[in-house]
Design a protein around this motif. Structure first.
Motif, PDB file in Angstrom:
ATOM      1  N   GLU A   1     -12.401   0.287   0.026  1.00 19.80           N
ATOM      2  CA  GLU A   1     -13.081  -0.355   1.148  1.00 19.80           C
ATOM      3  C   GLU A   1     -12.092  -1.320   1.798  1.00 19.80           C
ATOM      4  O   GLU A   1     -11.956  -2.464   1.361  1.00 19.80           O
ATOM      5  CB  GLU A   1     -14.331  -1.098   0.663  1.00 19.80           C
ATOM      6  N   GLU A   2     -11.389  -0.833   2.816  1.00 24.97           N
ATOM      7  CA  GLU A   2     -10.346  -1.640   3.469  1.00 24.97           C
ATOM      8  C   GLU A   2     -10.901  -2.943   4.038  1.00 24.97           C
ATOM      9  O   GLU A   2     -10.301  -4.002   3.858  1.00 24.97           O
ATOM     10  CB  GLU A   2      -9.675  -0.836   4.591  1.00 24.97           C
ATOM     11  N   GLU A   3     -12.044  -2.858   4.749  1.00 30.31           N
ATOM     12  CA  GLU A   3     -12.600  -4.048   5.408  1.00 30.31           C
ATOM     13  C   GLU A   3     -12.946  -5.152   4.424  1.00 30.31           C
ATOM     14  O   GLU A   3     -12.614  -6.307   4.639  1.00 30.31           O
ATOM     15  CB  GLU A   3     -13.853  -3.669   6.215  1.00 30.31           C
ATOM     16  N   SER A   4     -13.636  -4.785   3.351  1.00 27.26           N
ATOM     17  CA  SER A   4     -14.058  -5.794   2.376  1.00 27.26           C
ATOM     18  C   SER A   4     -13.003  -6.031   1.297  1.00 27.26           C
ATOM     19  O   SER A   4     -13.192  -6.888   0.438  1.00 27.26           O
ATOM     20  CB  SER A   4     -15.381  -5.377   1.727  1.00 27.26           C
TER      21      SER A   4
END
Length: 142
Positions: free
Chosen positions: A128-131
């Motif tokens: 999960e790149e964003e988180s």
């Protein structure tokens, strides 16, 4: 605790065994850490109702709860085996955790392919790149 790069920068002609020796002789590292790390890379798998689980992660309560919710074997395997590696390696750079996760995934898949190929399970990495979270689980191959 010091990194291997820091150790090599102040010592000449050293290797990974010298680094480990220095850690254990200079830091308060519990010896069972090595066995714990080994169990992450080479976990024991257990079979329950024809589905493989990482023994350390298995929870009969969670398994039963998912069965009662009419989840498929694939969903049960996914959720019971799911581990948040970002939490395990809290404070470690995302890219370093990702590198560790890839190595764990490769190791799990080698063992699954060698000793458990009849179960159609494979290690799956979820990034999960964003988180900035990284998870590892087992999935059933279709």
């Amino acid at each position: 605790m010091f990194s291997i790069e820091e150790f090599k920068s102040v010592n000449t002609n050293v290797n990974v065994f010298d680094y480990i020796h220095a850690l254990f002789s200079n830091e308060n590292v519990a010896p069972d850490l090595v066995l714990a790390i080994d169990s992450i890379f080479r976990p024991k798998f257990k079979e329950v109702h024809g589905v493989l689980f990482v023994e350390e992660l298995y929870s009969s309560d969670k398994h039963e709860s998912l069965e009662k919710a009419n989840k498929s074997n694939g969903e049960i395997s996914y959720w019971v085996n799911l581990i948040d590696l970002t939490s395990v390696f809290e404070g470690v750079d995302f890219q370093v955790v990702l590198s560790i996760a890839e190595k764990i995934k490769t190791s799990w898949n080698k063992e699954l392919n060698r000793d458990y190929c009849g179960y159609n399970a494979q290690a799956c990495l979820i990034k999960e790149e964003e988180s900035r979270e990284i998870y590892l689980t087992l999935e059933l191959k279709e």
